[in-house]
Design an enzyme around this catalytic site. Structure first.
Site, short mmCIF file in Angstrom:
data_model
loop_
_atom_site.label_atom_id
_atom_site.label_comp_id
_atom_site.label_asym_id
_atom_site.label_seq_id
_atom_site.Cartn_x
_atom_site.Cartn_y
_atom_site.Cartn_z
CG HIS A 93 -6.42 -2.18 8.13
ND1 HIS A 93 -7.91 -2.00 7.73
CD2 HIS A 93 -5.77 -0.86 7.41
CE1 HIS A 93 -8.03 -0.90 7.02
NE2 HIS A 93 -6.54 -0.05 6.91
NE ARG A 143 -2.77 -1.96 -6.14
CZ ARG A 143 -3.51 -0.63 -7.50
NH1 ARG A 143 -2.58 0.21 -8.01
NH2 ARG A 143 -4.75 -1.39 -8.30
CE1 TYR A 144 -4.14 1.31 -3.88
CE2 TYR A 144 -3.76 1.28 -1.66
CZ TYR A 144 -4.64 0.75 -2.97
OH TYR A 144 -5.63 -0.02 -3.22
CG ASP A 156 6.14 2.35 14.08
OD1 ASP A 156 5.66 1.39 14.16
OD2 ASP A 156 7.37 2.20 14.82
CD GLU A 207 -6.87 3.43 13.46
OE1 GLU A 207 -7.53 2.82 13.76
OE2 GLU A 207 -6.20 3.58 12.23
CG LEU A 244 -8.88 -0.85 -0.86
CD1 LEU A 244 -8.72 -2.20 -0.43
CD2 LEU A 244 -8.38 -0.01 -1.39
CG MET A 267 -1.51 1.34 1.44
SD MET A 267 -2.91 1.15 2.88
CE MET A 267 -4.60 -0.31 2.12
CD GLU A 326 -3.01 2.24 8.55
OE1 GLU A 326 -1.99 2.57 8.53
OE2 GLU A 326 -3.78 2.61 7.19
#
Length: 372
Positions: A187, A89-90, A293, A300, A23, A1, A296
């Site tokens: 996740h 991916r992004y 790391d 989060e 996705l 990702m 998230e």
């Protein structure tokens, strides 16, 4: 990702994420995705500012690859030298950029090694679909590919997690260590993905079970534990219980236990505390589905959930992420070495048996083409 390395890259990252039909399939996706990304950008930019101005995932992934290849050159000299490439991916470097670099380097043999230990169609599946689309169009040149698509129960991975959990447990007083609740946080996934047969939930659970077995048999810890889920987005149903709700629930149960103890004669309190099997207000939070790391964990988990627990009167220790743990780096090298030994044999399959099985409810044609 992947993740945006700087705050200025957040919108680019979100646009790519919401444009991924594997996705998040949306009607009129090419129009709606940029609009959603634009609306969410200010909030997400603030979160990245709060963790230092960007995601460290690219830095960690490159360092993990470098250290792994150092070991690989020693462990598998017949296939040396080894070179790591990162394809996100992004976020940059995207798959197409990495394939262009590999082609320029003249790469002829490559392993697509997912850094998601537990397989999901929404993560590893989407990334492999993207690689298939690009490679089938000739990007990257003529490369002989094989795939490490999942490794949820690998001994090295389990050992790496266990060592970090023991390190966190050691921060509690001796009489409280074995009673602390271990919350494994992964996740979450939308229930629409789960219900079509995605294996992710099962595979995360196998990692948790393997880690707890190792903790008990090797380190002597048999702590109470739960698997919980984080990062839900939007109003639709997602896999639960959510990590935040679990923390609130443990705090409530801890308050109830303290109230019960307060009603017992004073001379019995110390004895009861020592005999209690669960320390509801002592928690070790473990990012069980992440290998480094990123937002998230750093935002989060650290800035939201750990702080929330403290405000509720709890002691919450967040287990370190795998990052460049020597145990983890060795696990990566072992995985690749074993994979090379297996796939270099004439007639050997370049992928696992599990990878060839589509989800029973899958209707994505790219998944079918990629597996053929």
């Amino acid at each position: 990702m992947g993740g945006p390395s700087t705050v200025s890259e957040v919108n680019f990252f979100l646009t790519n994420l919401f444009s991924d039909k594997d996705l998040i399939p949306l009607p009129f996706q090419s129009f709606i995705a940029p609009w959603i990304a634009k609306r969410r950008t200010p909030k997400i930019e603030k979160q990245y500012e709060d963790i230092g101005g960007g995601s460290p995932i690219l830095r960690y992934t490159r360092e993990q690859g470098r250290l792994m290849c150092q070991l690989l050159d020693e462990m598998s000299p017949a296939t040396a030298p080894h070179k790591p490439y990162v394809a996100f991916r992004y976020a940059n470097p995207l798959t197409s950029q990495t394939l262009e670099e590999m082609k320029a380097d003249g790469v002829q043999r490559a392993i697509a090694f997912t850094q998601y230990p537990q397989y999901s169609c929404s993560t590893t599946g989407s990334s492999l679909n993207e690689l298939y689309r690009k490679a089938s169009r000739g990007e990257g040149g003529k490369i002989k590919w094989s795939v490490i698509d999942r490794w949820a129960m690998h001994d090295g991975l389990v050992n790496a997690f266990t060592n970090l959990i023991v390190k966190s447990l050691s921060k509690f007083p001796v009489h409280r260590r074995s009673k602390a609740v271990i919350l494994f946080s992964a996740h979450s996934l939308p229930m629409s993905v789960v219900n079509r047969g995605d294996p992710y939930i099962m595979e995360v659970a196998t990692t948790v079970g393997s880690v707890m077995q190792r903790l008990a048999s090797v380190d002597g810890f048999e702590n109470p534990y739960r698997l919980v889920w984080q990062s839900q987005v939007g109003p639709s149903a997602w896999m639960g219980q959510q990590t935040s709700e679990a923390i609130k629930g443990l705090a409530r149960l801890g308050d109830e236990e303290e109230k019960r103890v307060s009603q017992i004669p004073q001379q019995s309190k110390k004895e009861l505390a020592e005999l209690a099997s669960v320390g509801y207000k002592d928690v070790v939070l473990v990012p069980i589905a992440f290998t480094s790391d990123h937002i998230e964990t750093l935002y989060e988990l650290d800035l939201e959930y750990v702080q929330e627990g403290k405000e509720l009167g709890m002691t919450v220790e967040r287990a370190e992420s795998l990052n460049t743990s020597p145990f983890f780096i060795r696990a990566l090298a072992d995985l690749v070495t074993d994979h090379l030994k297996r796939t270099e044999v004439d007639g050997a399959s370049p992928v696992s048996t599990q990878m060839m099985l589509r989800c029973p409810g899958c209707k994505n044609p790219t998944c079918g083409e990629q597996k053929r």
